[in-house]
Design an enzyme around this catalytic site. Structure first.
Site: not given
Length: 294
Positions: A175, A178-179
């Site tokens: 996460e 990805e962010e």
């Protein structure tokens, strides 16, 4: 292949996947649904071939009659999305929707009298919040384009749901990557809590994870993230939302305590399992395990 199931008077015998049933004083053969026994006294049917709805209804009636005579309990029918037309016949026999996935629907049925003991569908989703701080005591934070924080100007920790079959540590690192495009190393689970009725009526288990940054140049995810930055700790905790939100304040107190080495958290310890092919982890406080080699 099919039989007038509505006039079926009784089960006569079973032979090689066919049922001999008494229909209006005549014995006829009805093909059964292919099934396998489960570990709890029931059967599992996985449909794979297209068939006429009436044919399926007859096969289902005959199969239920056999399973009942054999003392079977729960019946599971896995219906691939391309055979969804067969659901109607199963529902008319008393089947209910247990759960759905992108490519199939699972139906359930209970043969014995009384309340069923079949397990309910999964009630929780696992999510993570990622606490990432660099050596300048700057926290990795984001502003989201969607969700409850959209347009509020609130800076928050990267968050997200853990994928099916994905471990908590792997989900947290993914996460963040990805962010923000930041590579990280997992350190600890610091805390977790439950949130109820948050996603289609389900509950969430949210794990706050500490990660160590391995890279520092941010590239925000264009589809979901409005902005991302390294923010000084004091600026982050001074946000009105953080100051006025009890849970956020408590979680940040835990994060600070970990940075100050007054709180330990839960370390991931690899464990082997005969039931799983992939590596899994036990999260524990190993500091207080006297004489442990963990």
């Amino acid at each position: 292949m099919a039989v007038g199931a509505s006039s079926m008077a009784g089960l006569v015998c079973s032979n090689s996947g066919m049922e001999h049933v008494l229909v209006e004083n005549e014995v006829q053969q009805v093909k059964l649904l292919d099934s396998v026994n489960d570990d709890f006294g029931g059967v599992i049917v996985e449909l794979s071939e297209a068939m006429d709805l009436k044919v399926f209804a007859s096969m289902l009636k005959a199969s239920i009659a056999l399973w009942r005579s054999q003392g079977k309990r729960g019946v599971w029918i896995k219906v691939p999305i391309q055979l969804v037309n067969l659901v109607e016949a199963a529902v008319k026999e008393g089947f209910w929707f247990h759960h759905a996935e992108p490519k199939y629907l699972m139906l359930a049925f209970w043969i014995p009298e009384g309340s069923h003991t079949l397990p309910a569908n999964a009630s929780h989703r696992v999510s993570i919040g990622a606490f990432v701080m660099n050596k300048k005591r700057e926290v990795l934070v984001v502003q989201e384009k969607c969700g409850i924080f959209r347009g509020t100007g609130i800076w928050k920790l990267p968050t997200g749901a853990v994928d099916e079959g994905e471990d908590i540590r792997a989900g947290a690192m993914r996460e963040v990557k990805e962010e923000t495009a930041i590579d990280t190393e997992f350190v600890k689970v610091l805390a977790f809590w439950q949130s109820h009725k948050s996603f289609f009526g389900k509950s969430d288990l949210i794990f706050v994870c500490m990660l160590r940054p391995l890279s520092f140049d941010i590239q925000k995810q264009e589809t979901e993230i409005e902005d991302a930055q390294w923010m000084p700790w004091d600026d982050y905790v001074a946000q009105p939302f953080v100051e006025n939100h009890e849970l956020s304040k408590q979680l940040l107190d835990i994060c600070k305590a970990k940075e100050d080495e007054t709180y330990f958290g839960f370390s991931p310890v690899p464990i082997a399992s005969k039931l799983q092919d992939q590596k899994s982890y036990l999260y524990l406080n190993d500091r207080d395990l006297k004489g442990s080699e963990v």
